[in-house]
Design a protein around this motif. Structure first.
Motif, mmCIF file in Angstrom:
data_model
loop_
_atom_site.group_PDB
_atom_site.id
_atom_site.type_symbol
_atom_site.label_atom_id
_atom_site.label_comp_id
_atom_site.label_asym_id
_atom_site.label_seq_id
_atom_site.Cartn_x
_atom_site.Cartn_y
_atom_site.Cartn_z
ATOM 1 N N SER A 189 0.879 -1.184 -0.007
ATOM 2 C CA SER A 189 0.080 0.126 -0.004
ATOM 3 C C SER A 189 0.729 1.297 -0.072
ATOM 4 O O SER A 189 0.550 2.201 -0.584
ATOM 5 C CB SER A 189 -0.987 -0.049 1.057
ATOM 6 O OG SER A 189 -1.612 1.083 1.193
ATOM 7 N N THR A 190 1.971 1.092 0.818
ATOM 8 C CA THR A 190 2.816 2.312 0.897
ATOM 9 C C THR A 190 3.474 2.610 -0.685
ATOM 10 O O THR A 190 3.753 3.649 -1.123
ATOM 11 C CB THR A 190 3.941 2.163 1.772
ATOM 12 O OG1 THR A 190 3.270 1.853 3.182
ATOM 13 C CG2 THR A 190 4.689 3.506 2.137
ATOM 14 N N SER A 191 3.789 1.593 -1.077
ATOM 15 C CA SER A 191 4.646 1.677 -2.525
ATOM 16 C C SER A 191 3.616 2.152 -3.513
ATOM 17 O O SER A 191 4.019 3.158 -4.420
ATOM 18 C CB SER A 191 5.201 0.172 -2.921
ATOM 19 O OG SER A 191 4.199 -0.663 -3.225
ATOM 20 N N ILE A 222 -0.966 3.438 5.222
ATOM 21 C CA ILE A 222 -0.553 2.398 6.144
ATOM 22 C C ILE A 222 -1.871 1.882 6.976
ATOM 23 O O ILE A 222 -2.233 0.935 7.079
ATOM 24 C CB ILE A 222 0.327 3.164 7.097
ATOM 25 C CG1 ILE A 222 1.583 3.456 6.466
ATOM 26 C CG2 ILE A 222 0.708 2.150 8.282
ATOM 27 C CD1 ILE A 222 2.308 4.289 7.080
ATOM 28 N N LEU A 223 -2.756 2.969 7.156
ATOM 29 C CA LEU A 223 -3.770 2.588 7.964
ATOM 30 C C LEU A 223 -4.829 1.985 6.844
ATOM 31 O O LEU A 223 -5.343 0.936 7.395
ATOM 32 C CB LEU A 223 -4.629 3.979 8.351
ATOM 33 C CG LEU A 223 -6.002 3.949 8.997
ATOM 34 C CD1 LEU A 223 -5.713 3.287 10.499
ATOM 35 C CD2 LEU A 223 -6.866 5.173 9.058
ATOM 36 N N GLY A 224 -5.184 2.305 5.620
ATOM 37 C CA GLY A 224 -5.909 1.533 4.922
ATOM 38 C C GLY A 224 -5.229 0.090 4.702
ATOM 39 O O GLY A 224 -6.114 -0.879 4.566
ATOM 40 N N ILE A 282 -9.195 3.917 0.680
ATOM 41 C CA ILE A 282 -9.789 3.961 2.092
ATOM 42 C C ILE A 282 -9.159 4.929 3.046
ATOM 43 O O ILE A 282 -9.715 5.535 3.938
ATOM 44 C CB ILE A 282 -9.938 2.116 2.612
ATOM 45 C CG1 ILE A 282 -11.082 1.589 1.566
ATOM 46 C CG2 ILE A 282 -10.407 2.366 4.079
ATOM 47 C CD1 ILE A 282 -12.279 1.496 2.131
ATOM 48 N N GLY A 283 -7.794 4.770 3.070
ATOM 49 C CA GLY A 283 -7.001 5.294 4.116
ATOM 50 C C GLY A 283 -6.996 6.935 3.671
ATOM 51 O O GLY A 283 -6.972 7.744 4.549
ATOM 52 N N GLY A 284 -7.068 7.204 2.496
ATOM 53 C CA GLY A 284 -6.913 8.632 1.978
ATOM 54 C C GLY A 284 -5.793 8.926 0.921
ATOM 55 O O GLY A 284 -4.782 8.730 1.085
ATOM 56 N N LEU A 285 -6.147 8.892 -0.508
ATOM 57 C CA LEU A 285 -5.410 8.904 -1.508
ATOM 58 C C LEU A 285 -4.421 10.409 -1.265
ATOM 59 O O LEU A 285 -4.873 11.492 -0.952
ATOM 60 C CB LEU A 285 -6.021 9.164 -2.942
ATOM 61 C CG LEU A 285 -6.250 7.842 -3.771
ATOM 62 C CD1 LEU A 285 -6.881 8.352 -5.004
ATOM 63 C CD2 LEU A 285 -4.838 7.373 -3.958
#
Lengths: 327, 261
Positions: A58-60, A270-272, A260-263
């Motif tokens: 997700s981070t990448s 990270i949260l997503g 979901i986490g916020g684009l």
């Protein structure tokens, strides 16, 4: 770097029964599979392992989708390249080497091979933008998957088995932390600013001397390298690879984590990633409790609810304090 | 010649539409030029040709003695042409200082590895570019907004920020597209003073498009007038004000061509 090793040792102690850190490190059993010896049950161990890998993914993707505004639907393809190449190289050429050597080889081979593909698709696909780029990357990742499915050397349809399992939960956590720090550094530096500039107004960026193509290719290479790292973590912790893991469903899952986490927010990614990894497992408990098979229904409903209540994702553009940006 | 920039019989056609037709103009270094004309006269397309957004259909575009026709915009920007936009194009999610710092990108020397390992070179460069950004913001009177998000600034300050960002790559020629549009009279006066200061202190050649005639007549040393894509007049403020062709373009000559401003 020392701090990372220290954190790694602490995590290792937490997740395994071994408290003999120095001896561990000396014998590099620090890198042995710890699923069976772990303090926590194998189930929770697997869940946490997946969590770590998903956070790396997700981070990448945040680098591409969130920071540079490039909509890509083929992230699982980069992950597959990293996983398969590293597994093949280690299995074929270093089957008896020390785990530490295997680990570093795997990480280097996995990230380099994935970034090479990132570079190719960067040059091939980046004259497109928006949905069209999404389509190209989707097609690209499916080509990778189907090719892998038909290469006998990597197991073909049977999948690749007997991959040495030298990456444990502590190691995945450590790698995830490093990846987060690296992505934060990129975001906060001049390359990150250029990425945001290209995302927000490509023409304005162009007219202050930023070559948008260069920025996009950089983002692609970096992002795919990190996806390759996630693939390496997956391959060498599971010990088994199948092309079924790397379908476009996986790519969409990674996009969903970002959305979901916020684009555009690193904390959001990270949260997503954490949300979408843990949610199915939490819902499994609900299902066990109620005795009705409604897990995936609830999963989908939760996602829909989040998007209705927080259309910009859970965090929107905000960042947690320790990840806050000077820009 | 000592021109800093020159258009020689430059034409730009979009299919049958003549956006610019045989426009020739020369800019000498260190002067302040105005570019005026009714709406749709082709003023912004001249900016777009100068900055490489469009390649001219025919004719020559030279900057510092070098032909730049058809060169990519970022390459022209690195040669030393900066510009602002009629409709503000800031990076709204970045802070004010980061907006200016993006403009130092092309001068950066640290590479990706420096960035990933947070090397000394990288840290030094970040620090110095932040400092330079603050100097430019101070010049534009925006220093106390350095940490605000660009999108949260009031309109007038966004215009100033855009100029600050355009100054980032240290341009030799600055193109301002309607810098006073949407500003109130006080803000316009401030901006006028700033443009004068900019041209004098930093010795930058300025070419500005503006509909505020008082601003143009006040500060521009030399004025070009466009109508229907063609250059119809050039000269000092008084000459332009008395030029019958200019008056015709702005006020119209008879009913069939009547076109009010």
């Amino acid at each position: 770097m020392l701090a990372f090793i220290a954190i790694g040792c602490i995590l290792n102690m937490l997740f395994t029964m071994s408290f003999d850190v120095l001896n561990d490190f000396h014998q590099i059993s620090f890198l042995k599979p710890m699923r069976e010896q772990s303090l926590i049950s194998p189930y929770y161990y697997s869940v946490l392992l997946l969590l770590g890998i998903n956070i790396i993914l997700s981070t990448s993707l945040a680098l591409l989708n969130g920071f540079t505004g490039l909509f890509t639907m083929g992230h699982a393809g980069f992950m597959a390249i990293g996983a398969y190449t590293a597994a093949y190289v280690v299995k074929s050429y270093l089957p008896t080497a020390a785990p530490m050597l295997q680990l570093f080889t795997a990480l280097a081979v996995g990230s380099l091979s994935a970034s090479l593909f990132g570079l190719c698709i960067g040059f091939a696909g980046l004259r497109l933008s928006g949905d069209y780029l999404g389509m190209v990357t989707l097609g690209f990742s499916e080509i990778i998957r189907v090719s892998l499915l038909n290469i006998e050397a990597v197991g073909g349809a049977r999948g690749m088995t007997d991959i040495p399992q030298f990456i444990n939960l502590g190691m995945v956590t450590l790698i995830a932390l490093i990846v987060i720090i690296l992505v934060k550094r990129i975001r906060d530096g001049r390359f990150g600013r250029a990425m945001f500039a290209v995302k927000e107004n490509e023409m304005a960026a162009n007219l202050i001397g930023i070559n948008p193509l260069e920025v996009k290719v950089r983002a692609f290479v970096l992002s795919s390298a990190l996806a390759g790292v996630a693939g390496v973590c997956f391959a060498f912790s599971e010990g088994y690879l199948s092309t079924q893991t790397f379908t476009f469903v996986k790519s969409f899952e990674i996009i969903a984590m970002n959305v979901i986490g916020g684009l555009g927010s690193l904390s959001g990614a990270i949260l997503g990633g954490a949300m979408l990894s843990l949610l199915p497992e939490v819902l499994r408990k609900v299902q066990d409790f109620t005795g009705v098979d409604i897990r995936m229904v609830l999963y989908a409903l939760t996602m829909i609810l989040i998007m209705i209540l927080r259309p910009k994702g859970l965090l929107g553009q905000k960042e947690w304090k320790w990840l806050s940006s000077p820009n | 010649m000592a021109f800093i920039a020159e258009l020689k019989e430059m034409s730009l056609y979009f299919g049958g539409l003549k956006a610019n037709h045989q426009v020739s103009l020369q800019l000498f270094p260190g002067k302040l030029y105005g570019l005026i004309g009714p709406n749709g006269a082709g003023k912004t397309t001249i900016f777009n040709v100068l900055t490489g957004v469009y390649a001219p259909s025919s004719g020559e575009v030279r900057f510092l003695g070098k032909s730049v026709a058809g060169l990519a915009p970022y390459k022209i920007a690195r040669l030393g042409i900066g510009r602002t936009f009629q409709n503000i194009r800031l990076f709204k999610q970045l802070t004010v200082e980061a907006n200016v710092m993006t403009a130092f990108f092309s001068q950066g020397e640290s590479n990706l590895l420096d960035n990933l390992f947070a090397s000394q070179r990288f840290k030094r460069e970040e620090e110095s570019s932040r400092k330079r950004a603050h100097e430019l913001l101070k010049f534009m009177g925006l220093l106390n907004h350095a940490k605000d998000l660009a999108g949260s600034l009031p309109y007038g300050k966004q215009r100033k920020l855009e100029i600050a960002r355009a100054l980032g790559p240290a341009p030799k020629l600055l193109l301002l597209d309607e810098p006073a549009a949407g500003l109130n009279p006080t803000e316009t006066r401030e901006l006028t003073a700033l443009i004068g200061k900019l041209q004098q202190e930093k010795n930058i050649t300025v070419l500005l498009i503006e509909h505020d005639m008082r601003l143009v007549m006040d500060i521009c040393e030399f004025i070009f007038v466009l109508d229907n894509g063609e250059l119809i007049a050039k000269g000092k403020a008084q000459e332009i004000q008395q030029n019958p062709q200019v008056i015709a373009a702005y006020l119209g000559v008879d009913e069939s061509e009547g076109e009010g401003e």
